[in-house]
Design an enzyme around this catalytic site. Sequence first.
Site, mmCIF file in Angstrom:
data_model
loop_
_atom_site.group_PDB
_atom_site.id
_atom_site.type_symbol
_atom_site.label_atom_id
_atom_site.label_comp_id
_atom_site.label_asym_id
_atom_site.label_seq_id
_atom_site.Cartn_x
_atom_site.Cartn_y
_atom_site.Cartn_z
ATOM 1 N N PHE A 196 0.718 -2.480 3.301
ATOM 2 C CA PHE A 196 0.720 -1.668 2.071
ATOM 3 C C PHE A 196 1.187 -0.243 2.408
ATOM 4 O O PHE A 196 0.488 0.733 2.148
ATOM 5 C CB PHE A 196 -0.679 -1.618 1.443
ATOM 6 C CG PHE A 196 -1.310 -2.966 1.244
ATOM 7 C CD1 PHE A 196 -1.045 -3.703 0.101
ATOM 8 C CD2 PHE A 196 -2.152 -3.514 2.203
ATOM 9 C CE1 PHE A 196 -1.621 -4.942 -0.089
ATOM 10 C CE2 PHE A 196 -2.727 -4.754 2.024
ATOM 11 C CZ PHE A 196 -2.467 -5.483 0.879
ATOM 12 N N ASP A 217 5.382 -3.725 2.687
ATOM 13 C CA ASP A 217 5.068 -3.406 1.287
ATOM 14 C C ASP A 217 5.837 -4.372 0.400
ATOM 15 O O ASP A 217 6.887 -4.892 0.781
ATOM 16 C CB ASP A 217 5.454 -1.962 0.944
ATOM 17 C CG ASP A 217 4.668 -1.427 -0.246
ATOM 18 O OD1 ASP A 217 3.675 -0.701 -0.037
ATOM 19 O OD2 ASP A 217 5.034 -1.756 -1.398
ATOM 20 N N SER A 218 5.306 -4.619 -0.806
ATOM 21 C CA SER A 218 5.993 -5.538 -1.713
ATOM 22 C C SER A 218 7.056 -4.816 -2.538
ATOM 23 O O SER A 218 7.824 -5.450 -3.246
ATOM 24 C CB SER A 218 4.972 -6.216 -2.632
ATOM 25 O OG SER A 218 4.237 -5.222 -3.306
ATOM 26 N N ASN A 275 4.627 -9.862 0.604
ATOM 27 C CA ASN A 275 3.238 -9.834 0.195
ATOM 28 C C ASN A 275 2.365 -9.706 1.455
ATOM 29 O O ASN A 275 2.375 -10.582 2.311
ATOM 30 C CB ASN A 275 2.934 -11.134 -0.551
ATOM 31 C CG ASN A 275 1.507 -11.161 -1.056
ATOM 32 O OD1 ASN A 275 0.597 -10.580 -0.468
ATOM 33 N ND2 ASN A 275 1.318 -11.852 -2.172
ATOM 34 N N ALA A 276 1.632 -8.611 1.533
ATOM 35 C CA ALA A 276 0.867 -8.343 2.759
ATOM 36 C C ALA A 276 -0.200 -9.408 3.006
ATOM 37 O O ALA A 276 -0.497 -9.728 4.157
ATOM 38 C CB ALA A 276 0.227 -6.962 2.677
ATOM 39 N N ASP A 283 -4.240 -0.311 3.520
ATOM 40 C CA ASP A 283 -4.442 0.639 2.408
ATOM 41 C C ASP A 283 -3.915 0.013 1.118
ATOM 42 O O ASP A 283 -2.924 0.470 0.554
ATOM 43 C CB ASP A 283 -3.735 1.965 2.717
ATOM 44 C CG ASP A 283 -3.981 3.014 1.646
ATOM 45 O OD1 ASP A 283 -4.956 2.874 0.882
ATOM 46 O OD2 ASP A 283 -3.197 3.978 1.568
ATOM 47 N N CYS A 341 -9.418 2.340 -2.377
ATOM 48 C CA CYS A 341 -9.376 3.427 -3.362
ATOM 49 C C CYS A 341 -9.968 2.976 -4.685
ATOM 50 O O CYS A 341 -9.769 3.607 -5.714
ATOM 51 C CB CYS A 341 -7.949 3.944 -3.533
ATOM 52 S SG CYS A 341 -6.789 2.670 -4.021
HETATM 53 N N1 SAH Z 1 -0.660 3.742 2.303
HETATM 54 C C1 SAH Z 1 0.197 4.289 1.294
HETATM 55 C C2 SAH Z 1 -0.273 4.058 -0.121
HETATM 56 C C3 SAH Z 1 -0.419 2.611 -0.473
HETATM 57 S S1 SAH Z 1 -0.471 2.377 -2.191
HETATM 58 C C4 SAH Z 1 0.347 5.774 1.534
HETATM 59 O O1 SAH Z 1 -0.513 6.352 2.180
HETATM 60 O O2 SAH Z 1 1.293 6.343 1.050
HETATM 61 C C5 SAH Z 1 -0.451 0.633 -2.276
HETATM 62 C C6 SAH Z 1 0.871 -0.013 -1.947
HETATM 63 O O3 SAH Z 1 0.666 -1.413 -1.935
HETATM 64 C C7 SAH Z 1 1.994 0.233 -2.945
HETATM 65 O O4 SAH Z 1 3.086 0.765 -2.258
HETATM 66 C C8 SAH Z 1 2.344 -1.166 -3.498
HETATM 67 O O5 SAH Z 1 3.743 -1.341 -3.653
HETATM 68 C C9 SAH Z 1 1.837 -2.053 -2.394
HETATM 69 N N2 SAH Z 1 1.433 -3.417 -2.747
HETATM 70 C C10 SAH Z 1 0.743 -3.859 -3.824
HETATM 71 N N3 SAH Z 1 0.468 -5.180 -3.709
HETATM 72 C C11 SAH Z 1 1.001 -5.588 -2.532
HETATM 73 C C12 SAH Z 1 1.050 -6.833 -1.832
HETATM 74 N N4 SAH Z 1 0.458 -7.915 -2.319
HETATM 75 N N5 SAH Z 1 1.667 -6.875 -0.632
HETATM 76 C C13 SAH Z 1 2.243 -5.761 -0.105
HETATM 77 N N6 SAH Z 1 2.226 -4.569 -0.728
HETATM 78 C C14 SAH Z 1 1.619 -4.468 -1.911
#
Ligand code: SAH
Length: 420
Positions: free
Chosen positions: A255, A276-277, A302-303, A323, A363
């Site tokens: 993420f 990230d997705s 997808n993480a 995160d 969060c």
């Molecule tokens: N760590 C980052 C903020 C993360 S916000 C920072 O500090 O800047 C959450 C992120 O998760 C977003 O970028 C969103 O695109 C991503 N996201 C949401 N669902 C996801 C998934 N299933 N797999 C991967 N990424 C995902």
Amino acid sequence: MPKKPPTPTCLAEPSIRLSARGVARLQARHPWVYRSDITEEKDVPPGAVVRVLDSRGKFLGTALYSSSSQIAIRMISHGSVSDLPGLVAERIRAAIAYRKELVRNTDACRIVFSEADFLPGLIVDRYNDVVTLQILTQAMDAAPVRDAVLQTLREELQPAGIVERVDARIRELEQLPALSSRLLWGEKSSTVINMNGGHTNGGNMNGGMTGGEGSNAVRFHYDALEGQKTGAFLDQRENYAAAAEHAHGEALDAFCYQGGFALHLATKCASVTGVDSSRPALEMAERNALLNGRELEWIEGNAFDLLREYAAANRRYDTIVLDPPAFAKTKRDLEKALGGYKELNLRALKMLRPGGVLVTCSCSFHVGASDFLGVVADAARDAHKSLRLVENRGAAKDHPILLNVPETSYLKCLILIVSN
Ligand code: SAH
């Protein structure tokens, strides 16, 4: 002795009465009262400044009224308010002074955080020489208040541009006319920010809009007219530095968004992979990597799936950051959210080598600090690992927490070391 007639301002201001439960909330120093706790409101216009009374008419303070939100009033003062724009300007100056005192090594931080800065409905962020604002309530949307906000920000921060970032859904809920995000003042809406520069004039919050370029600062592109939300990573700023302090070896940032953690890890780690997705987020992450002269690997996907696959394939890491976005948007989602956090943390723990570092965040406001610790502890138990909690962190200091307003505390960031 004849009673003194009320002053004209008193007459002009509408008043509302609260139930005993509403009064109790205010006495507990929470600024919100819900519509169901208002027992009397006559002809109160949207966004009005209202005098708040108990059932017997005793004056309790002054609030901002919303005609549409379930949160009918947000307290702005325990006394009388005759000049709301003046009070808003004064509170903005106080919020800036607080940052000057506490925020170090960055030219980007949150300047006003709504209730936490006693300015309910207003969010202001500074990104080097670009300032963004968000208006979330009817009262803050009034023209004289907007003018005061703009003028104070210009005077105090001398930015090259001020951008309003609009959340269309919130404006609709507040029954405010639709607007689009746009430059309100100046000509600049995108810039480069510097954070966690450490020494060499490391960009302490100063009155001017320079600084921040400490020799080891991590730099990011910022475009106020794009991106997922304003200040996407400002609340994590101090956690990035803390994560980098412990990070080593091969690192994975799940993420990763635009690379906030990943680029900080890259200052310490042999290799960093960000997942990230969102493709646009990764494109910006790559631009940020170039800006810092770093090479990282970015994976679009997808993480959840990727962590499952990697764990099954016996991949190993020394540092993993989790995160994810807020899983629990409402209280009802809590169980499901806890399940999501457990799964992510379990997969990550399976992949961490002995001595490895897990940086795990939530969060979701509805997932409390102890819920989150419990879920990570459960994951450690299932992964048969002992974890040492080296840091139990929250949002950066420019996102103040008001002790009696739980909603101001939402971010959890744990840094743990796998003992064996
Ligand atoms: N760590 C980052 C903020 C993360 S916000 C920072 O500090 O800047 C959450 C992120 O998760 C977003 O970028 C969103 O695109 C991503 N996201 C949401 N669902 C996801 C998934 N299933 N797999 C991967 N990424 C995902």
